[in-house]
Design a protein around this motif. Structure first.
Motif, PDB file in Angstrom:
ATOM      1  N   GLY A  36       0.931  -1.176  -0.103  1.00  0.00           N
ATOM      2  CA  GLY A  36       0.103  -0.178  -0.016  1.00  0.00           C
ATOM      3  C   GLY A  36       0.735   1.154   0.085  1.00  0.00           C
ATOM      4  O   GLY A  36       0.299   2.226  -0.410  1.00  0.00           O
ATOM      5  N   GLY A  37       2.011   1.255   0.296  1.00  0.00           N
ATOM      6  CA  GLY A  37       2.767   2.470   0.488  1.00  0.00           C
ATOM      7  C   GLY A  37       2.490   3.584   1.476  1.00  0.00           C
ATOM      8  O   GLY A  37       2.297   4.686   1.074  1.00  0.00           O
ATOM      9  N   ASP A  74       6.079  -3.929  -5.225  1.00  0.00           N
ATOM     10  CA  ASP A  74       6.620  -4.974  -5.052  1.00  0.00           C
ATOM     11  C   ASP A  74       8.020  -4.804  -5.820  1.00  0.00           C
ATOM     12  O   ASP A  74       8.210  -4.093  -6.473  1.00  0.00           O
ATOM     13  N   ALA A  75       8.774  -6.045  -5.736  1.00  0.00           N
ATOM     14  CA  ALA A  75      10.153  -5.801  -6.298  1.00  0.00           C
ATOM     15  C   ALA A  75      10.468  -6.557  -7.816  1.00  0.00           C
ATOM     16  O   ALA A  75      11.048  -6.129  -8.489  1.00  0.00           O
ATOM     17  N   ASP A  76       9.556  -7.496  -7.827  1.00  0.00           N
ATOM     18  CA  ASP A  76       9.628  -8.110  -9.294  1.00  0.00           C
ATOM     19  C   ASP A  76       8.479  -7.466 -10.474  1.00  0.00           C
ATOM     20  O   ASP A  76       8.564  -8.218 -11.512  1.00  0.00           O
ATOM     21  N   GLY A  77       7.704  -6.639 -10.036  1.00  0.00           N
ATOM     22  CA  GLY A  77       6.675  -6.074 -10.855  1.00  0.00           C
ATOM     23  C   GLY A  77       5.361  -7.034 -11.251  1.00  0.00           C
ATOM     24  O   GLY A  77       4.605  -6.707 -11.884  1.00  0.00           O
ATOM     25  N   SER A  78       5.519  -8.055 -10.309  1.00  0.00           N
ATOM     26  CA  SER A  78       4.010  -8.738 -10.415  1.00  0.00           C
ATOM     27  C   SER A  78       2.870  -8.126  -9.927  1.00  0.00           C
ATOM     28  O   SER A  78       1.765  -8.905 -10.161  1.00  0.00           O
ATOM     29  N   GLY A  79       3.039  -7.331  -8.959  1.00  0.00           N
ATOM     30  CA  GLY A  79       1.858  -6.668  -8.272  1.00  0.00           C
ATOM     31  C   GLY A  79       1.595  -7.027  -6.999  1.00  0.00           C
ATOM     32  O   GLY A  79       0.636  -6.643  -6.489  1.00  0.00           O
ATOM     33  N   ALA A  80       2.316  -8.203  -6.473  1.00  0.00           N
ATOM     34  CA  ALA A  80       2.087  -8.707  -5.072  1.00  0.00           C
ATOM     35  C   ALA A  80       3.490  -9.329  -4.592  1.00  0.00           C
ATOM     36  O   ALA A  80       4.333  -9.425  -5.326  1.00  0.00           O
ATOM     37  N   CYS A  81       3.518  -9.125  -3.291  1.00  0.00           N
ATOM     38  CA  CYS A  81       4.782  -9.782  -2.378  1.00  0.00           C
ATOM     39  C   CYS A  81       3.947  -9.882  -1.075  1.00  0.00           C
ATOM     40  O   CYS A  81       2.842  -9.502  -0.629  1.00  0.00           O
ATOM     41  N   TYR A  82       4.950 -10.467  -0.179  1.00  0.00           N
ATOM     42  CA  TYR A  82       4.638 -10.539   1.261  1.00  0.00           C
ATOM     43  C   TYR A  82       5.045  -9.476   1.967  1.00  0.00           C
ATOM     44  O   TYR A  82       6.152  -9.021   1.909  1.00  0.00           O
ATOM     45  N   VAL A  83       4.104  -8.509   2.884  1.00  0.00           N
ATOM     46  CA  VAL A  83       4.640  -7.597   3.469  1.00  0.00           C
ATOM     47  C   VAL A  83       4.016  -7.665   5.034  1.00  0.00           C
ATOM     48  O   VAL A  83       3.151  -8.253   5.373  1.00  0.00           O
ATOM     49  N   THR A  84       4.543  -7.105   6.001  1.00  0.00           N
ATOM     50  CA  THR A  84       4.291  -7.089   7.291  1.00  0.00           C
ATOM     51  C   THR A  84       2.996  -5.922   7.329  1.00  0.00           C
ATOM     52  O   THR A  84       3.371  -4.742   7.356  1.00  0.00           O
ATOM     53  N   SER A 136      16.755  -0.353   4.792  1.00  0.00           N
ATOM     54  CA  SER A 136      17.502   0.029   3.757  1.00  0.00           C
ATOM     55  C   SER A 136      16.386   0.793   2.903  1.00  0.00           C
ATOM     56  O   SER A 136      16.767   1.711   1.906  1.00  0.00           O
ATOM     57  N   GLU A 137      15.155   0.548   3.162  1.00  0.00           N
ATOM     58  CA  GLU A 137      14.254   1.330   2.362  1.00  0.00           C
ATOM     59  C   GLU A 137      14.301   1.012   0.748  1.00  0.00           C
ATOM     60  O   GLU A 137      13.871   2.260   0.358  1.00  0.00           O
ATOM     61  N   ALA A 138      14.430   0.142   0.658  1.00  0.00           N
ATOM     62  CA  ALA A 138      14.627  -0.157  -0.699  1.00  0.00           C
ATOM     63  C   ALA A 138      14.661  -1.887  -0.832  1.00  0.00           C
ATOM     64  O   ALA A 138      15.054  -2.664  -0.214  1.00  0.00           O
ATOM     65  N   TRP A 139      14.127  -2.292  -2.408  1.00  0.00           N
ATOM     66  CA  TRP A 139      14.185  -3.624  -2.345  1.00  0.00           C
ATOM     67  C   TRP A 139      15.769  -4.248  -2.613  1.00  0.00           C
ATOM     68  O   TRP A 139      16.433  -3.717  -3.682  1.00  0.00           O
ATOM     69  N   GLU A 188       9.369  -2.622   9.303  1.00  0.00           N
ATOM     70  CA  GLU A 188       8.588  -3.051   8.227  1.00  0.00           C
ATOM     71  C   GLU A 188       9.378  -3.920   7.474  1.00  0.00           C
ATOM     72  O   GLU A 188      10.475  -3.755   7.101  1.00  0.00           O
ATOM     73  N   ALA A 189       8.655  -5.211   6.873  1.00  0.00           N
ATOM     74  CA  ALA A 189       9.539  -5.998   6.050  1.00  0.00           C
ATOM     75  C   ALA A 189       8.734  -6.633   4.964  1.00  0.00           C
ATOM     76  O   ALA A 189       7.508  -6.742   4.833  1.00  0.00           O
ATOM     77  N   GLY A 190       9.261  -7.116   3.909  1.00  0.00           N
ATOM     78  CA  GLY A 190       8.792  -7.754   2.810  1.00  0.00           C
ATOM     79  C   GLY A 190       9.601  -8.747   2.033  1.00  0.00           C
ATOM     80  O   GLY A 190      10.763  -8.604   2.366  1.00  0.00           O
ATOM     81  N   VAL A 191       8.892  -9.690   1.412  1.00  0.00           N
ATOM     82  CA  VAL A 191       9.752 -10.802   0.898  1.00  0.00           C
ATOM     83  C   VAL A 191       8.938 -10.649  -0.539  1.00  0.00           C
ATOM     84  O   VAL A 191       7.757 -10.908  -0.685  1.00  0.00           O
ATOM     85  N   ASP A 192       9.624 -11.186  -1.531  1.00  0.00           N
ATOM     86  CA  ASP A 192       9.480 -11.014  -2.767  1.00  0.00           C
ATOM     87  C   ASP A 192      10.390 -12.033  -3.945  1.00  0.00           C
ATOM     88  O   ASP A 192      11.442 -12.054  -3.601  1.00  0.00           O
ATOM     89  N   ALA A 193       9.750 -12.342  -5.003  1.00  0.00           N
ATOM     90  CA  ALA A 193      10.737 -12.937  -5.933  1.00  0.00           C
ATOM     91  C   ALA A 193      11.404 -13.948  -5.520  1.00  0.00           C
ATOM     92  O   ALA A 193      12.662 -14.268  -5.991  1.00  0.00           O
ATOM     93  N   PHE A 194      10.591 -14.913  -4.595  1.00  0.00           N
ATOM     94  CA  PHE A 194      11.492 -16.068  -4.055  1.00  0.00           C
ATOM     95  C   PHE A 194      11.713 -17.280  -5.243  1.00  0.00           C
ATOM     96  O   PHE A 194      10.591 -17.245  -5.987  1.00  0.00           O
ATOM     97  N   PHE A 195      12.808 -17.566  -5.184  1.00  0.00           N
ATOM     98  CA  PHE A 195      12.999 -18.760  -6.330  1.00  0.00           C
ATOM     99  C   PHE A 195      14.092 -19.784  -5.703  1.00  0.00           C
ATOM    100  O   PHE A 195      14.726 -19.689  -4.847  1.00  0.00           O
ATOM    101  N   ILE A 196      13.760 -21.002  -6.327  1.00  0.00           N
ATOM    102  CA  ILE A 196      14.748 -22.090  -6.010  1.00  0.00           C
ATOM    103  C   ILE A 196      15.407 -22.383  -7.372  1.00  0.00           C
ATOM    104  O   ILE A 196      14.781 -22.459  -8.332  1.00  0.00           O
ATOM    105  N   GLY A 197      16.952 -22.370  -7.340  1.00  0.00           N
ATOM    106  CA  GLY A 197      17.408 -22.948  -8.562  1.00  0.00           C
ATOM    107  C   GLY A 197      18.533 -24.023  -8.430  1.00  0.00           C
ATOM    108  O   GLY A 197      18.906 -24.328  -7.417  1.00  0.00           O
ATOM    109  N   GLU A 198      19.092 -24.308  -9.443  1.00  0.00           N
ATOM    110  CA  GLU A 198      20.033 -25.270  -9.411  1.00  0.00           C
ATOM    111  C   GLU A 198      21.602 -24.417  -9.553  1.00  0.00           C
ATOM    112  O   GLU A 198      21.500 -23.533 -10.457  1.00  0.00           O
TER     113      GLU A 198
END
Length: 199
Positions: A3-4, A13-23, A93-96, A129-139
């Motif tokens: 909401g900002g 959000d960080a990845d431009g998807s329009g959604a992320c996890y925030v407190t 950091s007030e930045a992603w 305040e915290a947020g998490v976004d763009a979570f991925f698992i890779g090889e």
């Protein structure tokens, strides 16, 4: 969608998807205690990388207190109960920002890897305040190429030495032969040893 609202939460959000996890996601939404986000189990028996973007900030001009921050824990046991802290972000950091965790290097490889993010606000006089976004698992993959064939033409010759020296003189990261993060004479020696050994 973030909401900002100006209490240190992100405007987007960080990845431009329009959604992320925030407190929280409203006016007066600070943590006050601990908010935890836990992943499902992932099969990372062969190792790999966990990557994510994170946001951590406080109310403007109010520093974090002791114990405040965003903490990242990993569990590799079959029950997902033995958490090991692998990251602690305790400065706003007030930045992603982005980070990665190497499974098989920083934590053991396992068929039951879980990740938890803990936003902690110990004192009610602080705001976290915290947020998490763009979570991925890779090889993790290894480059099967031959470093001595620096120009990639399939043969090791003086053209590779010239290509390496040009990259080295330009300070290009490809000339960091020993992988220490610095471009210096140690990289020239490393490359010449690789070149002499051939492919």
């Amino acid at each position: 969608v973030p909401g900002g609202f100006g209490w240190g939460d992100p405007d987007g959000d960080a990845d431009g998807s329009g959604a992320c996890y925030v407190t929280g996601n409203s006016v007066l939404d600070e943590v006050d205690g601990t908010t935890t986000l836990i992943s499902p189990s992932f099969d990372m028996s062969d190792g790999g990388v966990i990557g994510y973007s994170y946001w951590i900030s406080g109310f403007p001009d109010i520093p974090f207190g002791p114990g405040d921050g965003l903490y990242v824990d990993v569990a590799v046991d079959q029950f997902g109960a033995d958490w090991v802290q692998v990251r602690a972000y305790t400065d706003g950091s007030e930045a992603w920002l982005t980070d990665t965790i190497e499974v098989g290097v920083e934590v053991p490889a396992s068929a039951t890897v879980k990740v938890q993010f803990r936003a902690v606000d110990v004192d009610v006089d602080h705001t976290v305040e915290a947020g998490v976004d763009a979570f991925f698992i890779g090889e993790l993959t290894c480059d099967d190429g031959c470093y001595a064939d620096f120009n990639g033409d399939g043969s090791v010759n003086t053209q590779d030495v010239l290509a390496f020296l040009n990259a080295w003189a330009a300070g290009d990261s490809s000339a960091d032969c020993n992988g220490d993060g610095s471009i210096n004479t140690q990289d020239v020696l490393c490359f010449l040893n690789a070149w002499a050994a051939g492919c």
